[in-house]
Design a protein around this motif. Structure first.
Motif: not given
Length: 256
Positions: A72-75, A105-108
């Motif tokens: 699962r990536y942070l893209a 922040v939402g991605a975190y």
């Protein structure tokens, strides 16, 4: 090269991706996977890897898949704005990041939730393709450290080398032949136990980030059989833009 079988359901996106990409990688690359089984077979974990090329997420996905994990990536969020690509990325459970905005922040939060749910989250701790002139890992961002300290999950450092020969940094023209060797070396989990016991402040996060980047850099040095720079490249100090193609942007003075 030892590999592991995938134990979790792939879902349609990974099934389609594997059908397309596995034959393509077989024709254009030679995988040199070392110590991939150091990535936990199950449970939440954070895989941190240096960033050389736009093709990195594909080669890293190939590597993780070969070792029994769905990454699962942070893209970057811009990729999700393409209707077809965005549909595929969401189907694969990838996490959009609004870089350099409050929306990050939402991605975190999403990454922490994914790790806590037992997922393997892949993070490029530099935040973008390295700006180092010799492609060494540069100064890291704090995201990987924050996720690690919030979850207590193992942080598995990975060094990679060779993807830049397949697709040079910021290039859109791949060099498919002759086949390129993609070297990937996995290290032992980064020890952050002492930091996890401390109050989560800027100094602790900086220490954790440095440990993560030290571990990744050491693996890259082993792959390259070279000594890394004494000090990691810092885009801010060098006056280089931190996002976007730095070769197409004007340099700025160091603000100090």
């Amino acid at each position: 090269m030892r590999v592991r079988k995938l134990q979790q359901p792939r879902g349609w996106a990974f099934t389609v991706g594997a059908m397309i990409l596995k034959p393509l990688f077989f024709l254009t690359t030679r995988p040199d996977w070392v110590d991939g089984t150091k990535i936990p077979a199950t449970g939440g974990c954070i895989v941190v890897i240096n960033h050389l090329s736009y093709v990195d997420p594909l080669t890293a996905a190939h590597f993780c898949y070969d070792h029994g994990r769905l990454p699962r990536y942070l893209a970057k969020s811009g990729l999700f704005r393409n209707k077809v690509l965005g549909f595929f990325l969401r189907g694969a459970g990838q996490i959009p990041v609004e870089r350099a905005t409050a929306g990050a922040v939402g991605a975190y939060d999403a990454a922490v939730a994914a790790v806590n749910a037992g997922e393997c989250v892949v993070v490029y701790p530099e935040g973008t393709l390295t700006r180092d002139p010799d492609l060494w890992p540069m100064k890291g961002k704090s995201g990987a450290a924050r996720i690690a300290l919030a979850t207590g999950a193992p942080v598995v450092p990975v060094g990679q080398w060779g993807a830049q020969q397949l697709l040079a940094p910021y290039s859109t023209k791949p060099h498919l032949f002759p086949r390129k060797t993609i070297h990937v070396l996995v290290g032992d989990p980064v020890d952050l136990a002492d930091l996890a016991a401390k109050p989560l402040d800027a100094a602790v996060i900086a220490q954790a980030t440095d440990r993560i980047m030290d571990a990744v850099t050491e693996l890259v040095a082993r792959l390259r059989d070279e000594d890394p720079p004494a000090e990691r490249f810092d885009p801010r100090r060098a006056g280089v833009a931190e996002i976007g193609n730095p070769t197409q942007q004007p340099r700025t003075r160091d603000a100090g």
